[in-house]
Design a protein around this motif. Structure first.
Motif, mmCIF file in Angstrom:
data_model
loop_
_atom_site.group_PDB
_atom_site.id
_atom_site.type_symbol
_atom_site.label_atom_id
_atom_site.label_comp_id
_atom_site.label_asym_id
_atom_site.label_seq_id
_atom_site.Cartn_x
_atom_site.Cartn_y
_atom_site.Cartn_z
ATOM 1 N N LYS A 77 42.122 31.882 55.358
ATOM 2 C CA LYS A 77 41.650 33.224 55.695
ATOM 3 C C LYS A 77 41.852 34.143 54.516
ATOM 4 N N ALA A 78 40.778 34.791 54.144
ATOM 5 C CA ALA A 78 40.896 35.741 53.045
ATOM 6 C C ALA A 78 41.840 36.864 53.461
ATOM 7 N N SER A 79 42.705 37.236 52.578
ATOM 8 C CA SER A 79 43.608 38.337 52.887
ATOM 9 C C SER A 79 44.250 38.787 51.592
ATOM 10 N N SER A 80 44.930 39.882 51.666
ATOM 11 C CA SER A 80 45.663 40.275 50.474
ATOM 12 C C SER A 80 47.131 40.427 50.849
ATOM 13 N N VAL A 81 47.657 39.363 51.464
ATOM 14 C CA VAL A 81 49.055 39.346 51.893
ATOM 15 C C VAL A 81 49.961 39.445 50.661
ATOM 16 N N GLN A 82 51.030 40.170 50.810
ATOM 17 C CA GLN A 82 52.018 40.212 49.731
ATOM 18 C C GLN A 82 52.872 38.940 49.780
ATOM 19 N N HIS A 83 53.052 38.346 48.637
ATOM 20 C CA HIS A 83 53.914 37.157 48.563
ATOM 21 C C HIS A 83 55.085 37.487 47.659
ATOM 22 N N GLU A 105 45.879 31.765 41.415
ATOM 23 C CA GLU A 105 44.585 32.346 41.782
ATOM 24 C C GLU A 105 44.350 32.242 43.294
ATOM 25 N N PRO A 108 47.299 34.341 46.463
ATOM 26 C CA PRO A 108 47.193 35.762 46.853
ATOM 27 C C PRO A 108 45.922 36.088 47.626
ATOM 28 N N THR A 109 44.954 35.161 47.633
ATOM 29 C CA THR A 109 43.687 35.483 48.298
ATOM 30 C C THR A 109 43.608 34.951 49.724
ATOM 31 N N SER A 111 45.707 34.006 53.591
ATOM 32 C CA SER A 111 46.901 34.323 54.374
ATOM 33 C C SER A 111 47.769 33.075 54.522
#
Ligand code: KG4
Ligand code: ZN
Length: 380
Positions: A77-83, A105, A108-109, A111
């Motif tokens: 799933k595309a997301s911009s979750v903080q890792h 790459e 970070p893109t 979930s």
């Protein structure tokens, strides 16, 4: 529970996701993704696996396989979750720059996928190849905050037939493990409890197949090519009767290098080997191997009286061998259940690693904390 498993011990890069339930009483598995990227073409010109090439190829292939697996599972799933742990990954993957770049790459893109654990083979196998899988698994475990389960590759081969269980009352079980690197008879007393009762003193069975195939100028990988040729030849003239090494040795050990040498001498003596003779040699070699494996396994069955006979490892992809063991158990040991994996689980794959990992998780036997590649890891 969903397990993501990674296998890079030799020349197959493999990733699987398996859903597991039922514990030891009634283990049930569902394969959600089963991906293998074979390096056969890469190693073929060298006639065998080149460790440095294998390592590089694993580095290249792992992220594309992972992305495919997650897409298949609809976990991509595309997301911009903080890792928050992403900063630590460059250090873990410092020796795998290509893998690191791809990973930084991808992660970070998307979930965090809904998986419960990450399993990875940490031995036995080629250490440079094992390290790639281990470091990749460590990086994912850190980024996604998932537990990491190190798995012995041979345990994977032992549990590979349990994907389609024919029985749940397994132990004591006798396991015959026959692969490119191993030939072992193992008493499996209970889940994850092993006693190696016999092993090869020189070449492994798969290795013998591969070496004899090379003597006969067969294409790489040799084992399957030799088997194909042997199966074509129904009856063989008795000009060549190869030895059945250690068949009456009284222990459960094996030796296959003498058999290979017998083929070498015959090929040298004959000079030019035509196709018919080649097929006859292949057949006689295969017959000799099968006879020894069947005889030693029979002795071990009589000695240890197991409830089940498990056969695992790439060589059990051999059809003639499967038939002989079916016949043996049906005729001589009808009370013993024979467990043989599906063809696609006989040779190296990551599904079997997920299966073994499930039993480790269930038994809370987590394995070493600091995972190190162990080229000669044995079963204990
Ligand atoms: O388990 P595996 O995939 O890798 C290791 O852990 O070593 O086993 C590979 C071995 C190779 O030596 C290969 O030649 C052999 O299994 N093999 C076969 C057949 N298919 C694979 N040997 C005999 N007959 C086959 N059909
Ligand atoms: Zn294997």
């Amino acid at each position: 529970m969903k397990i993501l498993a990674i296998e890079t011990s030799c020349d197959e890069t493999a990733i699987s996701v398996v859903a597991a339930s039922g514990g030891f009483k009634k283990p049930q598995f569902k394969v959600l993704s089963h991906l293998i990227s074979s390096q056969v073409k890469l190693h073929a010109p060298y006639g065998g696996v080149v460790p440095s090439l294998a390592k590089r190829e694993h580095s290249k292939n792992l992220i594309p396989l992972l992305a495919t697996a997650l897409r298949e599972l609809r976990l991509y799933k595309a997301s911009s979750v903080q890792h928050p742990m992403l900063d630590k990954i460059p250090k873990i993957l410092s020796r795998e720059p290509e893998l690191l770049k791809q990973l930084l790459e991808l992660i970070p893109t998307i979930s965090v996928p809904k998986i419960d654990a990450i399993a990875v083979t940490y031995g036995p196998g080629l250490e440079p190849a094992l390290w790639v899988g281990i470091n990749f698994a460590r990086a994912l475990s850190l980024a996604w905050n998932k537990p990491l389960i190190p798995v012995n590759h041979m345990e994977g081969h032992i549990y590979s037939p349990l994907l389609e269980p024919k029985t749940y009352n397994l132990f004591p079980a006798l396991a015959l493990l026959i692969s490119g690197g191993h030939t072992e008879l193992v008493l499996v007393k209970d889940w994850l409890k092993y006693q190696v009762i016999g092993q090869t003193r020189d070449d492994a069975v798969g290795e013998a197949f591969d070496k004899v195939a090379r003597l006969l100028d067969l294409p790489y990988p040799g084992g399957p090519a030799l088997a194909k040729l042997a199966d074509k030849n129904g009856k063989h003239p008795m000009f060549a009767k190869f030895p059945r090494p250690m068949i009456h040795s009284g222990d459960f050990d094996f030796s296959f290098s003498g058999l290979k040498t017998a083929v070498l001498y015959l090929v040298k003596k004959l000079g030019k080997v035509d196709d018919k003779t080649k097929a006859a040699i292949a057949r006689e070699f295969q017959d000799a191997v099968i006879e020894v494996l069947v005889a030693k396994t029979s002795k071990a069955i009589e000695h240890y009286n197991p409830k089940t006979l498990i056969i695992g490892g790439g060589v059990i992809a051999n059809t003639a061998l499967r038939e002989k063991f079916d016949e043996l158990v049906a005729k001589k040991y009808p009370n013993v259940k024979l467990l043989i994996p599906d063809f696609q689980l006989a040779t190296d794959n990551a599904t079997m690693i997920a299966l073994a990992a499930y039993f480790h998780i269930f038994k809370k036997k987590p394995g070493p904390k600091n995972i190190v590649a162990r080229g000669t890891l044995s079963l204990r």
